[in-house]
Design a protein around this motif. Structure first.
Motif, PDB file in Angstrom:
ATOM      1  N   MET A   1       0.917  -1.582  -0.458  1.00  0.00           N
ATOM      2  CA  MET A   1       0.264  -0.140   0.125  1.00  0.00           C
ATOM      3  C   MET A   1       0.542   1.369  -0.514  1.00  0.00           C
ATOM      4  O   MET A   1       1.503   1.622   0.400  1.00  0.00           O
ATOM      5  CB  MET A   1      -0.811  -0.150   0.937  1.00  0.00           C
ATOM      6  CG  MET A   1      -1.501   1.347   1.558  1.00  0.00           C
ATOM      7  SD  MET A   1      -2.995   1.249   2.500  1.00  0.00           S
ATOM      8  CE  MET A   1      -4.147   1.561   2.553  1.00  0.00           C
ATOM      9  N   THR A   2       0.639   2.163  -0.880  1.00  0.00           N
ATOM     10  CA  THR A   2       1.616   3.410  -0.677  1.00  0.00           C
ATOM     11  C   THR A   2       0.307   4.541  -0.292  1.00  0.00           C
ATOM     12  O   THR A   2      -0.787   4.545  -0.188  1.00  0.00           O
ATOM     13  CB  THR A   2       1.474   3.563  -2.392  1.00  0.00           C
ATOM     14  OG1 THR A   2       2.225   3.006  -3.062  1.00  0.00           O
ATOM     15  CG2 THR A   2       1.710   5.274  -2.492  1.00  0.00           C
ATOM     16  N   LEU A   3       1.344   5.079   0.498  1.00  0.00           N
ATOM     17  CA  LEU A   3       0.713   6.113   2.145  1.00  0.00           C
ATOM     18  C   LEU A   3       0.676   7.366   1.086  1.00  0.00           C
ATOM     19  O   LEU A   3       1.692   7.136   0.181  1.00  0.00           O
ATOM     20  CB  LEU A   3       1.712   5.931   3.284  1.00  0.00           C
ATOM     21  CG  LEU A   3       1.672   4.731   4.152  1.00  0.00           C
ATOM     22  CD1 LEU A   3       2.195   4.741   5.229  1.00  0.00           C
ATOM     23  CD2 LEU A   3      -0.215   4.584   4.421  1.00  0.00           C
ATOM     24  N   THR A   4      -0.798   8.170   1.480  1.00  0.00           N
ATOM     25  CA  THR A   4      -0.776   9.416   0.984  1.00  0.00           C
ATOM     26  C   THR A   4      -0.096  10.226   2.218  1.00  0.00           C
ATOM     27  O   THR A   4      -0.899  10.229   3.137  1.00  0.00           O
ATOM     28  CB  THR A   4      -2.286   9.311   0.337  1.00  0.00           C
ATOM     29  OG1 THR A   4      -2.379   8.724  -0.687  1.00  0.00           O
ATOM     30  CG2 THR A   4      -2.355  10.986  -0.015  1.00  0.00           C
ATOM     31  N   TRP A   5       0.488  11.588   1.761  1.00  0.00           N
ATOM     32  CA  TRP A   5       1.183  11.848   2.781  1.00  0.00           C
ATOM     33  C   TRP A   5      -0.005  13.571   3.364  1.00  0.00           C
ATOM     34  O   TRP A   5       0.029  14.265   1.718  1.00  0.00           O
ATOM     35  CB  TRP A   5       2.327  11.854   3.119  1.00  0.00           C
ATOM     36  CG  TRP A   5       3.062  10.944   3.360  1.00  0.00           C
ATOM     37  CD1 TRP A   5       3.622   9.846   2.557  1.00  0.00           C
ATOM     38  CD2 TRP A   5       3.063  10.180   4.751  1.00  0.00           C
ATOM     39  NE1 TRP A   5       3.819   9.384   3.018  1.00  0.00           N
ATOM     40  CE2 TRP A   5       3.789   9.016   4.327  1.00  0.00           C
ATOM     41  CE3 TRP A   5       3.053  10.604   6.214  1.00  0.00           C
ATOM     42  CZ2 TRP A   5       4.607   8.378   5.438  1.00  0.00           C
ATOM     43  CZ3 TRP A   5       2.935   9.744   6.959  1.00  0.00           C
ATOM     44  CH2 TRP A   5       3.772   8.695   6.665  1.00  0.00           C
ATOM     45  N   ARG A   6       0.395  13.678   4.040  1.00  0.00           N
ATOM     46  CA  ARG A   6      -0.362  15.380   4.468  1.00  0.00           C
ATOM     47  C   ARG A   6       0.374  16.300   5.533  1.00  0.00           C
ATOM     48  O   ARG A   6       0.570  15.446   6.480  1.00  0.00           O
ATOM     49  CB  ARG A   6      -2.039  15.663   5.184  1.00  0.00           C
ATOM     50  CG  ARG A   6      -2.004  16.583   4.708  1.00  0.00           C
ATOM     51  CD  ARG A   6      -3.785  16.845   5.773  1.00  0.00           C
ATOM     52  NE  ARG A   6      -4.055  16.883   6.919  1.00  0.00           N
ATOM     53  CZ  ARG A   6      -4.203  17.517   7.966  1.00  0.00           C
ATOM     54  NH1 ARG A   6      -3.610  18.318   8.126  1.00  0.00           N
ATOM     55  NH2 ARG A   6      -3.761  17.231   8.975  1.00  0.00           N
ATOM     56  N   LYS A   7       0.503  17.319   4.786  1.00  0.00           N
ATOM     57  CA  LYS A   7       1.427  18.217   5.608  1.00  0.00           C
ATOM     58  C   LYS A   7       0.817  18.997   6.905  1.00  0.00           C
ATOM     59  O   LYS A   7       0.012  19.165   6.543  1.00  0.00           O
ATOM     60  CB  LYS A   7       2.297  18.947   5.164  1.00  0.00           C
ATOM     61  CG  LYS A   7       3.657  20.176   5.957  1.00  0.00           C
ATOM     62  CD  LYS A   7       4.329  20.914   5.124  1.00  0.00           C
ATOM     63  CE  LYS A   7       5.289  20.299   4.259  1.00  0.00           C
ATOM     64  NZ  LYS A   7       6.561  21.288   4.286  1.00  0.00           N
ATOM     65  N   SER A   8       1.338  18.700   7.902  1.00  0.00           N
ATOM     66  CA  SER A   8       0.386  19.393   9.289  1.00  0.00           C
ATOM     67  C   SER A   8       0.339  20.754   9.230  1.00  0.00           C
ATOM     68  O   SER A   8       1.657  21.720   8.047  1.00  0.00           O
ATOM     69  CB  SER A   8       1.887  19.115  10.424  1.00  0.00           C
ATOM     70  OG  SER A   8       0.769  19.783  11.440  1.00  0.00           O
TER      71      SER A   8
ATOM     72  N   SER B   1      -3.595   4.531   7.370  1.00  0.00           N
ATOM     73  CA  SER B   1      -3.170   4.288   8.328  1.00  0.00           C
ATOM     74  C   SER B   1      -3.531   2.242   7.144  1.00  0.00           C
ATOM     75  O   SER B   1      -4.194   1.847   6.541  1.00  0.00           O
ATOM     76  CB  SER B   1      -3.000   3.871   9.354  1.00  0.00           C
ATOM     77  OG  SER B   1      -2.446   3.133   9.942  1.00  0.00           O
ATOM     78  N   PRO B   2      -2.221   2.167   6.812  1.00  0.00           N
ATOM     79  CA  PRO B   2      -1.868   0.729   6.705  1.00  0.00           C
ATOM     80  C   PRO B   2      -2.738  -0.036   7.872  1.00  0.00           C
ATOM     81  O   PRO B   2      -3.003  -0.926   7.387  1.00  0.00           O
ATOM     82  CB  PRO B   2      -0.652   0.062   5.875  1.00  0.00           C
ATOM     83  CG  PRO B   2       0.073   1.212   7.083  1.00  0.00           C
ATOM     84  CD  PRO B   2      -1.027   2.383   7.317  1.00  0.00           C
ATOM     85  N   SER B   3      -2.756   0.257   8.858  1.00  0.00           N
ATOM     86  CA  SER B   3      -2.752  -1.049   9.956  1.00  0.00           C
ATOM     87  C   SER B   3      -4.377   0.005  10.665  1.00  0.00           C
ATOM     88  O   SER B   3      -4.042   1.127  10.792  1.00  0.00           O
ATOM     89  CB  SER B   3      -1.928  -1.192  11.163  1.00  0.00           C
ATOM     90  OG  SER B   3      -1.072  -1.916  10.383  1.00  0.00           O
ATOM     91  N   PRO B   4      -5.704  -0.906  10.934  1.00  0.00           N
ATOM     92  CA  PRO B   4      -6.548   0.393  12.359  1.00  0.00           C
ATOM     93  C   PRO B   4      -5.869   0.234  13.005  1.00  0.00           C
ATOM     94  O   PRO B   4      -4.916  -0.481  14.186  1.00  0.00           O
ATOM     95  CB  PRO B   4      -7.653  -0.519  11.886  1.00  0.00           C
ATOM     96  CG  PRO B   4      -7.221  -2.297  10.765  1.00  0.00           C
ATOM     97  CD  PRO B   4      -5.986  -2.041  10.048  1.00  0.00           C
ATOM     98  N   GLY B   5      -6.355   2.164  13.431  1.00  0.00           N
ATOM     99  CA  GLY B   5      -6.030   2.291  15.156  1.00  0.00           C
ATOM    100  C   GLY B   5      -4.714   2.724  14.863  1.00  0.00           C
ATOM    101  O   GLY B   5      -3.913   2.750  16.550  1.00  0.00           O
ATOM    102  N   VAL B   6      -3.821   2.874  14.251  1.00  0.00           N
ATOM    103  CA  VAL B   6      -2.345   3.535  13.594  1.00  0.00           C
ATOM    104  C   VAL B   6      -2.275   4.639  13.148  1.00  0.00           C
ATOM    105  O   VAL B   6      -3.500   4.754  11.651  1.00  0.00           O
ATOM    106  CB  VAL B   6      -1.176   2.271  13.465  1.00  0.00           C
ATOM    107  CG1 VAL B   6      -0.304   2.868  13.416  1.00  0.00           C
ATOM    108  CG2 VAL B   6      -1.608   0.954  14.701  1.00  0.00           C
TER     109      VAL B   6
ATOM    110  N   LEU C   1       5.043   5.275  14.380  1.00  0.00           N
ATOM    111  CA  LEU C   1       3.317   4.884  14.288  1.00  0.00           C
ATOM    112  C   LEU C   1       2.478   4.901  15.500  1.00  0.00           C
ATOM    113  O   LEU C   1       3.496   4.723  16.746  1.00  0.00           O
ATOM    114  CB  LEU C   1       3.318   3.717  13.943  1.00  0.00           C
ATOM    115  CG  LEU C   1       3.872   3.213  12.574  1.00  0.00           C
ATOM    116  CD1 LEU C   1       3.553   1.639  13.105  1.00  0.00           C
ATOM    117  CD2 LEU C   1       2.704   3.483  12.279  1.00  0.00           C
ATOM    118  N   PHE C   2       1.648   5.881  15.855  1.00  0.00           N
ATOM    119  CA  PHE C   2       0.802   6.208  17.218  1.00  0.00           C
ATOM    120  C   PHE C   2      -0.373   5.299  16.792  1.00  0.00           C
ATOM    121  O   PHE C   2      -1.249   5.378  16.264  1.00  0.00           O
ATOM    122  CB  PHE C   2       1.147   7.711  16.898  1.00  0.00           C
ATOM    123  CG  PHE C   2       2.505   8.010  17.706  1.00  0.00           C
ATOM    124  CD1 PHE C   2       2.973   8.731  18.820  1.00  0.00           C
ATOM    125  CD2 PHE C   2       2.846   8.707  15.932  1.00  0.00           C
ATOM    126  CE1 PHE C   2       3.802   9.824  18.701  1.00  0.00           C
ATOM    127  CE2 PHE C   2       3.897   9.701  16.431  1.00  0.00           C
ATOM    128  CZ  PHE C   2       4.810   9.687  17.486  1.00  0.00           C
TER     129      PHE C   2
END
Length: 66
Positions: free
Chosen positions: A1-8, A25-30, A45-46
């Motif tokens: 999975m390619t992640l799409t990022w957003r700058k804060s 997120s590729p994982s639920p809850g993260v 990963l938080f």
């Protein structure tokens, strides 16, 4: 999975503190977070609840910044 990022929106525009958060997120809850100056570097990963608490503290001013 390619992640799409957003700058804060809290990131500086002059190349300083640049934080990006993955939109999905590729994982639920993260929540994946990275330094936009180093896109191939490490990703932190938080747990979603912890990330939500962090954002709430930023919004209400209870977290010292600067």
């Amino acid at each position: 999975m390619t992640l799409t990022w957003r700058k804060s929106s809290y990131s500086a525009n002059h190349g300083g503190e640049c934080v990006e958060v993955a939109l999905m997120s590729p994982s639920p809850g993260v929540v994946p977070v990275r330094d936009s100056k180093d896109p191939s570097g490490p990703v932190l990963l938080f747990p979603s609840a912890a990330w939500g608490s962090f954002l709430s503290a930023l919004r209400d001013g209870s977290l010292p910044v600067g």
